[in-house]
Design a protein around this motif. Structure first.
Motif, short mmCIF file in Angstrom:
data_model
loop_
_atom_site.label_atom_id
_atom_site.label_comp_id
_atom_site.label_asym_id
_atom_site.label_seq_id
_atom_site.Cartn_x
_atom_site.Cartn_y
_atom_site.Cartn_z
N VAL B 34 2.09 30.67 149.38
CA VAL B 34 2.19 32.12 149.63
C VAL B 34 0.87 32.66 150.18
CG1 VAL B 34 2.44 34.36 148.52
CG2 VAL B 34 4.01 32.52 147.95
N ASN B 38 0.45 34.39 153.72
CA ASN B 38 -0.02 35.77 153.87
C ASN B 38 -1.14 35.84 154.89
OD1 ASN B 38 1.68 37.13 152.17
ND2 ASN B 38 0.38 36.90 150.38
N TYR B 108 4.64 36.37 141.55
CA TYR B 108 6.05 36.71 141.29
C TYR B 108 6.72 35.66 140.39
CZ TYR B 108 6.11 40.48 144.74
OH TYR B 108 5.88 41.64 145.41
N ASP B 298 1.15 37.74 145.75
CA ASP B 298 2.57 38.01 146.02
C ASP B 298 2.87 39.46 146.32
OD1 ASP B 298 3.89 35.53 145.99
OD2 ASP B 298 3.57 35.39 143.83
N LYS B 301 3.81 41.74 149.62
CA LYS B 301 5.13 41.93 150.19
C LYS B 301 5.24 43.24 150.96
CE LYS B 301 8.53 43.08 147.34
NZ LYS B 301 9.46 42.85 146.21
N TYR B 419 8.78 42.40 140.86
CA TYR B 419 8.10 41.17 141.26
C TYR B 419 9.18 40.16 141.65
CZ TYR B 419 3.17 42.02 140.21
OH TYR B 419 1.88 42.45 140.23
N THR B 420 9.77 40.37 142.79
CA THR B 420 10.82 39.47 143.23
C THR B 420 10.83 39.42 144.75
OG1 THR B 420 13.20 39.17 143.36
CG2 THR B 420 12.45 41.39 142.98
N ARG B 421 11.25 38.28 145.29
CA ARG B 421 11.31 38.17 146.74
C ARG B 421 12.71 38.48 147.25
NH1 ARG B 421 8.52 33.61 145.26
NH2 ARG B 421 6.29 33.91 145.44
N GLU B 422 13.62 38.68 146.30
CA GLU B 422 15.01 38.82 146.71
C GLU B 422 15.27 40.10 147.49
OE1 GLU B 422 16.72 38.30 142.90
OE2 GLU B 422 16.11 36.20 142.94
N VAL B 424 13.43 41.54 149.74
CA VAL B 424 12.61 41.70 150.95
C VAL B 424 13.43 42.32 152.09
CG1 VAL B 424 11.34 40.46 152.74
CG2 VAL B 424 11.00 39.87 150.38
#
Lengths: 336, 444
Positions: B34, B38, B108, B298, B301, B419-422, B424
């Motif tokens: 990550v 970034n 995350y 993280d 985002k 705190y999630t990438r879902e 995005v």
């Protein structure tokens, strides 16, 4: 005896002035951040020298009889009151921080204490506020004394003096506790010294104490030297002259009036408390009030808070609505 | 009573060593990826990134150069003192010869681990820190000899409790009302206690001279920090993410070296200002973020989305304890005596803070004022109010901020995430819509 005292006094003044000069140069070289302080120090030194020269050597033309012939009492009273009103409205207590020699003296004591790294004592807020009230009590009693003794003395001029009383400082100079010394010693040396302040009060003291006056003055002088060494600007906190200079500004209709004042921009303030901590007379209004004109009657206009405020343009010194100096990121200049 | 029943840790469940290692390594590997990603994305947005940024890229790696340095210094006998919140007196830590480092976590994946013991309603910054502790992820958290935990919000209060199983925890109780005399005297006592503890741990007495030089070091850092922030007032000469990275590396880097490198970066940027070499076209919408701290790596985002979206926005300023608030306020010393220096440090951490944990009879006015000032100073076009789920203090202040910004005629967008990438994809749509609206406003 008097000659010895006069010699001591002169030596003190000379040493003080030399020290001030050296200090000023040192500070100039070492720390350019405190530009406002340096400017103030220079102004104070020049003003003080001027004042001492006037007091000791100037043959002042002021003569009650002469002026009595020229002006009518009513006119004189009008002039005096006009002076009081105008100067309080226009300058506020600018005199205190920038011209008063006793403030210079206390400033030098503070600088000496700073150099020795001795921590100062803060007065409790309540006591400080109490002293601020005390100054009006002192002022009122001086005026009352002047009135009583003025009436006892048939001389008409006394009336004028009576009303001028403490306000005279605006025209002449008020040297606070050391002033009677200068007059007395000056006379002993053959100078025609002109008594500067609280004429009638001193008359009273002389009336009661006579020869002890000098001794008392010395005691007071040393007491304040010691006091001002530990407590910053001790005398200013209840100096009655300060009251005369700010009395009108105490009342809200005149609060806005002085053309010289400190202005705070509310948005830029995070209430970091620096202004409150660095204030030599412990003014809290600059910190507490939200914005706009934050000059307090207690403030001696040394502008230390403006100098130390770390937020650009948060505190501004305004002269007739125009910003003449503002707080800035003083870190920037530390090394340049 | 409790102590007799309880064995082991108070909160964290027993985990086998192999599980810890396995989880730890996988999260670490993901985290490294990550971080690399970034930086790659930042380089993509701004192809001619200044050379000076390379240093910060290097330092930003949690498992790289800086970790090694800290380990070496620890072996040489230096102490590492962690702090969970910007209220900890860094000057004292420096004066005692210890290394200060902030231990808040932005991982995350670790937050998911934290879910095992913390309810999901809890702020993910806390959950993530707990998760990181469970698998010994954060090198700074592991290496620290003690952790200063100012009890600002509820999350941090319980976080300190959880961490107390592993490390000596030094509590600090910041008063919730900052401008009354009793608050300040309480805070000064807290500071005095912390100072004593730091002295005890390091065995170094914080003397007048040591404290003075520590304050001067931090003042220089503040100066460099402000220099960078001031550069962001004009047309975007640096991307928001790069500036954020620089700001955040100060939390764990050697502060003197950081200052020097930041000044080098500023010099480079100042040259670019002269050449009018902007990171974004000067008419890009200027966005401000405020709210929950956005911690590396993280939580990049949202900034990533803002600066990569089409139309793009540039982050010109923030009002977060992970950004503008880290070093903006200097310690203002009037007299270099111990008592005045001590008061100056104490006051700087309490009074200059615009944390939402404060209130007063006028509400948290300092924060509102400061926000408004930032908006004017940095000519902000729109505000993104970033709140992660569970960050109640920031979420609750939104209504007031919104009203004020509405009155100023400034668009504000409440961006709640986790705190999630879902999310995005969803975030992207929301941010793009907001930026498009800003663009339209500018065009009009």
């Amino acid at each position: 005896m008097l000659e010895t005292i006069a010699e001591i006094l002169r030596a003190t003044i000379a040493v003080g002035l030399v020290t001030a000069g050296i200090l000023a140069i040192l500070i100039c070289v070492r720390n350019l951040t405190r530009k406002m302080s340096i400017l103030r120090l220079f102004v104070q030194i020049i003003a003080s020298i001027g004042i001492f020269v006037i007091l000791l050597f100037w043959p002042l033309p002021w003569n009650p009889i002469l002026s009595g012939l020229i002006f009518s009492i009513a006119l004189r009273l009008t002039i005096v009151f006009a002076l009081i009103v105008v100067s309080t409205l226009v300058f506020g207590r600018f005199f205190c921080g920038w011209l008063c020699p006793f403030v210079l003296y206390m400033d030098l004591l503070t600088r000496l204490r700073k150099a020795l790294k001795i921590p100062h004592w803060n007065l409790p807020e309540k006591l400080n506020n109490g002293l601020d009230v005390l100054r009006y009590v002192i002022l009122a009693s001086f005026l009352a004394l002047a009135l009583i003794f003025g009436l006892l003395n048939a001389d008409v001029w006394r009336y004028v003096i009576m009303f001028m009383g403490p306000f005279k400082s605006l025209i002449i100079v008020f040297l606070s506790p050391i002033e009677p010394l200068i007059e007395q010693t000056g006379r002993a040396l053959g100078f025609e010294v002109w008594g500067a302040s609280f004429h009638d009060l001193r008359g009273t003291i002389n009336y009661f104490n006579g020869p002890n006056l000098i001794l008392i003055t010395w005691i007071v002088f040393f007491a304040f030297t010691a006091g001002s060494f530990m407590v910053r600007m001790l005398w200013c906190r209840f100096c009655p002259v300060g009251a005369t200079l700010s009395i009108l500004n105490r009342f809200s209709p005149f609060k806005w009036a002085p053309i010289l004042h400190i202005d705070k921009v509310e948005e830029k303030c995070t209430k970091c408390g620096i202004c409150k901590r660095v204030c030599p007379v412990q003014v809290t209004e600059v910190y507490e009030e939200k914005g706009g004109n934050v000059t307090a009657p207690k403030c001696i206009h040394c502008f230390r808070c403006v100098e130390m405020c770390p937020y650009e343009g948060c505190l501004n010194i305004k002269m007739a609505g125009k910003t003449i100096y503002k707080s800035k990121n003083w870190l920037k200049e530390e090394e340049e | 009573m409790a102590s007799e029943i309880e064995t082991g840790s108070k909160y964290i469940p027993e985990m086998s060593q192999s599980e810890i290692e396995e989880l730890g390594n996988s999260i670490k590997a993901a985290s490294i990826k990550v971080m690399e990603q970034n930086i790659k994305r930042m380089k993509k947005t701004w192809p001619n990134r200044p050379e000076a940024m390379e240093y910060f890229d290097e330092i930003s790696n949690f498992f790289g150069r800086r970790e090694k340095e800290v380990r070496e210094q620890k072996e040489a006998g230096k102490k590492l003192i962690g702090y969970s919140c910007m209220f900890a007196p860094i000057e004292f830590i420096l004066a005692a010869g210890a290394i200060p480092v902030r231990v808040g976590s932005g991982w995350y994946d670790a937050a998911k681990l934290g879910d095992r013991i913390m309810p999901v309603e809890v702020c993910p910054v806390i959950r993530s820190t707990v998760g990181a502790k469970m698998v010994n992820l954060s090198p700074y958290l592991e290496l620290s000899d003690a952790i200063i935990t100012p009890l600002t919000c509820d999350g941090r209060t319980k976080l300190s409790e959880i961490l107390s199983d592993f490390k000596p925890i030094w509590y600090m109780t910041p008063p919730r009302v900052k401008d009354n005399p009793q608050s300040l005297s309480l805070w000064k006592e807290e500071m005095q206690v912390i100072r004593g503890k730091i002295e005890e741990l390091t065995g170094t007495k914080i003397t007048k001279n040591r404290l003075r030089s520590a304050i001067e070091v931090m003042q220089k850092a503040t100066k460099a920090f402000r220099r960078l922030q001031d550069l962001r007032k004009g047309p975007p000469v640096i991307t928001g993410r790069d500036a954020m990275l620089v700001n955040q590396t100060s939390l764990w880097d050697d502060i003197e070296r950081w200052t020097q490198k930041t000044n080098e970066l500023c010099e480079e940027l100042e040259k670019r200002v002269e050449q009018k070499d902007w990171a974004f076209p000067p008419d890009t919408s200027r966005v401000m973020v405020t709210g929950t701290p956005m911690l590396w790596p993280d939580s990049w985002k949202v900034p990533n989305l803002i600066e990569e979206s089409n139309p793009a926005g540039v982050l010109v300023v923030d009002e977060q304890c992970s950004g503008d608030r880290i070093l903006y306020d200097p310690v203002g010393v009037d007299e270099w005596t111990m008592s005045d220096m001590f008061d100056a440090v104490s006051e700087r951490y309490l009074m200059a803070s615009t944390c939402p944990c404060f209130t007063s009879e006028h509400g948290n006015e300092d924060r509102v004022n400061w926000l408004m000032d930032r908006i004017k100073e940095y000519k902000v076009d729109g505000v993104i109010y970033y709140v992660v789920r569970g960050c109640i203090l920031y979420a609750m202040e939104y209504a007031r901020i919104k009203r004020i910004l509405d009155r100023m005629g400034l668009p504000v967008y409440y961006l709640d995430t986790d705190y999630t990438r879902e999310d995005v994809g969803q975030m992207k749509t929301r941010i793009e819509a907001f930026l498009e609206m800003l663009e339209a406003r500018i065009d009009i």
